[in-house]
Design a protein around this motif. Sequence first.
Motif, PDB file in Angstrom:
ATOM      1  N   VAL A  39      25.074  49.334 -76.681  1.00 46.08           N
ATOM      2  CA  VAL A  39      25.091  50.538 -75.862  1.00 46.08           C
ATOM      3  C   VAL A  39      26.190  50.385 -74.825  1.00 46.08           C
ATOM      4  O   VAL A  39      26.247  49.384 -74.115  1.00 46.08           O
ATOM      5  N   GLU A  40      27.081  51.367 -74.780  1.00 46.71           N
ATOM      6  CA  GLU A  40      28.151  51.430 -73.773  1.00 46.71           C
ATOM      7  C   GLU A  40      28.017  52.768 -73.064  1.00 46.71           C
ATOM      8  O   GLU A  40      28.325  53.807 -73.649  1.00 46.71           O
ATOM      9  N   GLY A  41      27.532  52.733 -71.853  1.00 47.79           N
ATOM     10  CA  GLY A  41      27.296  53.983 -71.123  1.00 47.79           C
ATOM     11  C   GLY A  41      26.217  54.786 -71.815  1.00 47.79           C
ATOM     12  O   GLY A  41      25.108  54.307 -72.037  1.00 47.79           O
ATOM     13  N   ASP A  42      26.552  56.018 -72.218  1.00 50.41           N
ATOM     14  CA  ASP A  42      25.567  56.861 -72.896  1.00 50.41           C
ATOM     15  C   ASP A  42      25.819  56.930 -74.406  1.00 50.41           C
ATOM     16  O   ASP A  42      25.272  57.776 -75.088  1.00 50.41           O
ATOM     17  N   MET A  43      26.658  56.029 -74.917  1.00 47.25           N
ATOM     18  CA  MET A  43      26.973  56.008 -76.349  1.00 47.25           C
ATOM     19  C   MET A  43      26.568  54.672 -76.974  1.00 47.25           C
ATOM     20  O   MET A  43      26.549  53.645 -76.309  1.00 47.25           O
ATOM     21  N   VAL A  44      26.260  54.730 -78.256  1.00 46.82           N
ATOM     22  CA  VAL A  44      26.005  53.532 -79.044  1.00 46.82           C
ATOM     23  C   VAL A  44      27.234  53.301 -79.913  1.00 46.82           C
ATOM     24  O   VAL A  44      27.666  54.192 -80.629  1.00 46.82           O
ATOM     25  N   HIS A  45      27.809  52.120 -79.801  1.00 52.24           N
ATOM     26  CA  HIS A  45      28.894  51.707 -80.690  1.00 52.24           C
ATOM     27  C   HIS A  45      28.247  50.942 -81.829  1.00 52.24           C
ATOM     28  O   HIS A  45      27.548  49.955 -81.603  1.00 52.24           O
ATOM     29  N   TRP A  46      28.479  51.400 -83.038  1.00 45.81           N
ATOM     30  CA  TRP A  46      27.823  50.826 -84.210  1.00 45.81           C
ATOM     31  C   TRP A  46      28.869  50.431 -85.245  1.00 45.81           C
ATOM     32  O   TRP A  46      29.860  51.142 -85.444  1.00 45.81           O
ATOM     33  N   PHE A  47      28.674  49.276 -85.883  1.00 42.70           N
ATOM     34  CA  PHE A  47      29.485  48.911 -87.038  1.00 42.70           C
ATOM     35  C   PHE A  47      28.665  48.042 -87.966  1.00 42.70           C
ATOM     36  O   PHE A  47      27.639  47.480 -87.576  1.00 42.70           O
ATOM     37  N   ASP A  48      29.103  47.980 -89.205  1.00 39.57           N
ATOM     38  CA  ASP A  48      28.490  47.027 -90.126  1.00 39.57           C
ATOM     39  C   ASP A  48      29.581  46.312 -90.910  1.00 39.57           C
ATOM     40  O   ASP A  48      30.677  46.821 -91.093  1.00 39.57           O
ATOM     41  N   LEU A  49      29.244  45.101 -91.318  1.00 38.03           N
ATOM     42  CA  LEU A  49      30.073  44.350 -92.257  1.00 38.03           C
ATOM     43  C   LEU A  49      29.542  44.693 -93.633  1.00 38.03           C
ATOM     44  O   LEU A  49      28.368  44.460 -93.917  1.00 38.03           O
ATOM     45  N   GLN A  50      30.381  45.264 -94.454  1.00 37.57           N
ATOM     46  CA  GLN A  50      29.979  45.619 -95.812  1.00 37.57           C
ATOM     47  C   GLN A  50      30.684  44.677 -96.779  1.00 37.57           C
ATOM     48  O   GLN A  50      31.904  44.613 -96.823  1.00 37.57           O
ATOM     49  N   TRP A  51      29.893  43.950 -97.556  1.00 41.21           N
ATOM     50  CA  TRP A  51      30.439  43.043 -98.569  1.00 41.21           C
ATOM     51  C   TRP A  51      30.607  43.787 -99.885  1.00 41.21           C
ATOM     52  O   TRP A  51      29.880  44.735-100.177  1.00 41.21           O
ATOM     53  N   GLU A  52      31.550  43.354-100.666  1.00 43.47           N
ATOM     54  CA  GLU A  52      31.808  43.943-101.978  1.00 43.47           C
ATOM     55  C   GLU A  52      30.560  43.793-102.847  1.00 43.47           C
ATOM     56  O   GLU A  52      29.877  42.779-102.801  1.00 43.47           O
ATOM     57  N   LYS A  53      30.242  44.824-103.630  1.00 42.82           N
ATOM     58  CA  LYS A  53      28.940  44.901-104.303  1.00 42.82           C
ATOM     59  C   LYS A  53      28.711  43.832-105.361  1.00 42.82           C
ATOM     60  O   LYS A  53      27.574  43.542-105.709  1.00 42.82           O
ATOM     61  N   TYR A  54      29.772  43.230-105.898  1.00 43.56           N
ATOM     62  CA  TYR A  54      29.591  42.168-106.891  1.00 43.56           C
ATOM     63  C   TYR A  54      29.681  40.780-106.261  1.00 43.56           C
ATOM     64  O   TYR A  54      29.844  39.788-106.946  1.00 43.56           O
ATOM     65  N   LEU A  55      29.614  40.752-104.930  1.00 45.44           N
ATOM     66  CA  LEU A  55      29.596  39.535-104.128  1.00 45.44           C
ATOM     67  C   LEU A  55      30.868  38.704-104.267  1.00 45.44           C
ATOM     68  O   LEU A  55      30.859  37.495-104.087  1.00 45.44           O
ATOM     69  N   ARG A  56      31.978  39.396-104.557  1.00 49.14           N
ATOM     70  CA  ARG A  56      33.270  38.725-104.488  1.00 49.14           C
ATOM     71  C   ARG A  56      33.663  38.641-103.014  1.00 49.14           C
ATOM     72  O   ARG A  56      33.108  39.361-102.180  1.00 49.14           O
ATOM     73  N   PRO A  57      34.606  37.781-102.649  1.00 51.82           N
ATOM     74  CA  PRO A  57      34.921  37.572-101.225  1.00 51.82           C
ATOM     75  C   PRO A  57      35.787  38.677-100.617  1.00 51.82           C
ATOM     76  O   PRO A  57      36.924  38.462-100.215  1.00 51.82           O
ATOM     77  N   TYR A  58      35.246  39.884-100.551  1.00 52.91           N
ATOM     78  CA  TYR A  58      35.891  41.030 -99.920  1.00 52.91           C
ATOM     79  C   TYR A  58      34.888  41.662 -98.962  1.00 52.91           C
ATOM     80  O   TYR A  58      33.720  41.786 -99.283  1.00 52.91           O
TER      81      TYR A  58
END
Length: 156
Positions: A39-58
């Motif tokens: 939470v920064e002030g009145d906003m939520v900063h959101w992110f996710d780490l998304q891994w490649e679906k076949y679990l390769r290193p991306y």
Amino acid sequence: MSQSKPLRDAMKLHFYPFAKEQGFVRGKASSLIAPFSRVEGDMVHWFDLQWEKYLRPYFVVNFCEFPFEGTSALKEQFVDKPEHRGEGYNYGGRLQRSRGGDLYHWFSNAKPLGKILRSFSFTYTPEQAVGELIDSFGELEAWWESKLEGPHIYIF
């Protein structure tokens, strides 16, 4: 063992503490997604780490921001992916190695062709790949602050 395990281990060792220093809280992760928010002030900063679906290193970082709506928002939206698209929601985009929509532009151990030709090496170490993310994270902070799009920000 997954091809991405060394990179995932480096991420946990180096990036997760970095994100915590920036004030982010990690949510419940799956094998493909690790969400973070603050939470920064009145906003939520959101992110996710998304891994490649076949679990390769991306991996890629998806991000957005939305209004903070108190403790119920904290429980339902704070660390999980925000599904609402209400007023004040900024759709965001992706933080990645370079702009573009395909897997080639995601962060990974694989070096881009130009760097292969200069270094005669095909891959980064996992620590170097995570370092590339940490080095470009300032562009994400700039987007949250003023919506500036740096060379690693891809708005789709």
